[in-house]
Design an enzyme around this catalytic site. Sequence first.
Site, PDB file in Angstrom:
ATOM      1  CB  SER A  37      51.517  10.944  59.546  1.00  0.00           C
ATOM      2  OG  SER A  37      50.341  11.476  58.963  1.00  0.00           O
ATOM      3  CG  ASP A 238      44.383   5.928  59.010  1.00  0.00           C
ATOM      4  OD1 ASP A 238      43.990   7.015  58.560  1.00  0.00           O
ATOM      5  OD2 ASP A 238      45.470   5.795  59.581  1.00  0.00           O
ATOM      6  CG  HIS A 241      47.808   7.861  58.084  1.00  0.00           C
ATOM      7  ND1 HIS A 241      47.109   7.925  59.270  1.00  0.00           N
ATOM      8  CD2 HIS A 241      48.626   8.941  58.056  1.00  0.00           C
ATOM      9  CE1 HIS A 241      47.488   9.002  59.942  1.00  0.00           C
ATOM     10  NE2 HIS A 241      48.411   9.633  59.226  1.00  0.00           N
TER      11      HIS A 241
END
Length: 278
Positions: A37, A238, A241
Amino acid sequence: MPSLVWLLLLAHATLALSTNENISDAYKSIFILAGQSNMAGRAGVIAGKLSGVVPPACTPSPFILRLNPNLTWEVARDPLHEGIDVHKPCGIGPGMPFANSVLERDSSIGVIGLVPCAIGATNLTSWSRGHVNYNRMLMRAQAALSDGRGIIRAILWFQGEGDAVLEQDAVCYKEKLKTFFNDIRSDLQMPELPIIQVALPTRNAGNYTDEIREAQLGLELPNLKCVDAWGLPVIKGDPVHLNTDSQIQVGHMLADAFLQLTTTTASPPPPPSAESCA
């Protein structure tokens, strides 16, 4: 007078369309974007979609194309992995900053063709030869070459979070990564294809992040470089990321590494280890 203005606008639009069509048919420097990702990009996503703010480093250019999910070339823009990594909303990754940086610094690169292949939440086993992610990446790479108007210049690889959770995955990561790189070079019939990988940026990926980073930074193969994203800021709220500024920095680091690889000779690989993981 208004009709003249309209005719001028129409002529400009027609010329732009013709130019873009010609660029799509141009010979391309192709880059495969693969991994998880952080390669697909999660930065800049608000309420499930990419916000309208495009940083200058991610500005679209008619000289930067993407191979879309239908295997046709189009002008690249973030989110590059839209329609490819379909399980989560995609945002800004390192791809566009990389391409813009290379294009700006190397006028001989020509038209850049980006081939997004990354899929979030995948471990290295799912990228091994014969598995679905590997097969799809190989298929998309071959599709990018199918018209005979391009050459693959490098693979950009950003993965490892999916193997930092379980000890059994971390222990074998280095050997599996080496096999993966050798397999994709073999299947593309490009034994010296440059590969640039990104070392994990944060320990929040899992309890075995240190082991994964050690494998990434310690792996030695010809024409392989590893750029270290350690400590780059992540998205607020988060833990894994990278945020927009960090993705831009990673893109520039990847560009630096690629340009270095194209002007230097890689050192020979080390002798094989006596131990291996199946």
